[in-house]
Design a protein around this motif. Sequence first.
Motif, short mmCIF file in Angstrom:
data_model
loop_
_atom_site.label_atom_id
_atom_site.label_comp_id
_atom_site.label_asym_id
_atom_site.label_seq_id
_atom_site.Cartn_x
_atom_site.Cartn_y
_atom_site.Cartn_z
N ASN A 108 44.71 -18.51 97.53
CA ASN A 108 43.78 -18.05 98.56
C ASN A 108 42.54 -18.94 98.68
O ASN A 108 41.62 -18.60 99.42
N LEU A 109 42.49 -20.06 97.96
CA LEU A 109 41.34 -20.96 98.05
C LEU A 109 41.24 -21.56 99.45
O LEU A 109 42.24 -21.88 100.09
N LYS A 110 40.01 -21.71 99.91
CA LYS A 110 39.74 -22.31 101.21
C LYS A 110 38.93 -23.57 101.01
O LYS A 110 38.42 -23.85 99.93
N ILE A 111 38.77 -24.33 102.08
CA ILE A 111 38.03 -25.59 102.03
C ILE A 111 36.56 -25.32 101.69
O ILE A 111 35.91 -26.11 101.00
N GLU A 112 36.04 -24.19 102.14
CA GLU A 112 34.64 -23.85 101.89
C GLU A 112 34.38 -23.63 100.40
O GLU A 112 33.27 -23.87 99.92
N ASP A 113 35.39 -23.18 99.66
CA ASP A 113 35.20 -22.93 98.23
C ASP A 113 34.88 -24.22 97.48
O ASP A 113 34.02 -24.23 96.60
N ILE A 114 35.56 -25.29 97.83
CA ILE A 114 35.31 -26.56 97.13
C ILE A 114 34.05 -27.23 97.67
O ILE A 114 33.33 -27.89 96.92
N LEU A 115 33.72 -27.03 98.94
CA LEU A 115 32.50 -27.61 99.49
C LEU A 115 31.26 -26.91 98.95
O LEU A 115 30.19 -27.51 98.88
N GLU A 116 31.39 -25.66 98.54
CA GLU A 116 30.27 -24.93 97.93
C GLU A 116 29.94 -25.46 96.54
O GLU A 116 28.84 -25.24 96.04
N ARG A 117 30.88 -26.13 95.89
CA ARG A 117 30.67 -26.63 94.52
C ARG A 117 30.12 -28.05 94.50
O ARG A 117 29.91 -28.60 93.43
#
Length: 169
Positions: free
Chosen positions: A94-103
């Motif tokens: 369920n990971l989205k692109i926003e999850d990695i951009l937030e890190r």
Amino acid sequence: MGDPRKSKKSYNRPRSIWTSDQISTELYIVGSYGLRNKRELWKAQTEIARIRNQARALLALSIDVRHEKETQLLNYLSRLGLVANESSLDDVLNLKIEDILERRLQTIVMKKSNLKSPYQARQLVVHGHVSIGNRKINLPGYLVKREEESLILTHLLVSPENPESIPTS
């Protein structure tokens, strides 16, 4: 064989880049996270796709073989802060692109320092005003690990007449 001095491409470009809805969503993400160009977005998309492909491959394995590799993947992702400690492979899928951009360091500096824009945070990082612990990091795309998040320091130059001034040099 390739030239060992030239690294290979770290992203995959979308198949069709000229559809209007894709252009608008990409431009919105690039603007809201302060990315330099779409190549940075494509790198993050490729990384999410790689992680999700690993999770799908693990789901295809038998239970006894899968357990060790599943814990390794989940530990890695929880250290990065992408998933919680007690998560499962469904959370990884369920990971989205926003999850990695937030890190990214740029995004975390923007949120911690209450800056006006992500581009201002990018400028602080690139100009060397941000450090993690005693290490100066000038890469805005650096993925901050969960334990490093509390060690982020911004070295802002504050003028006495304007306490909210940010260095522009």
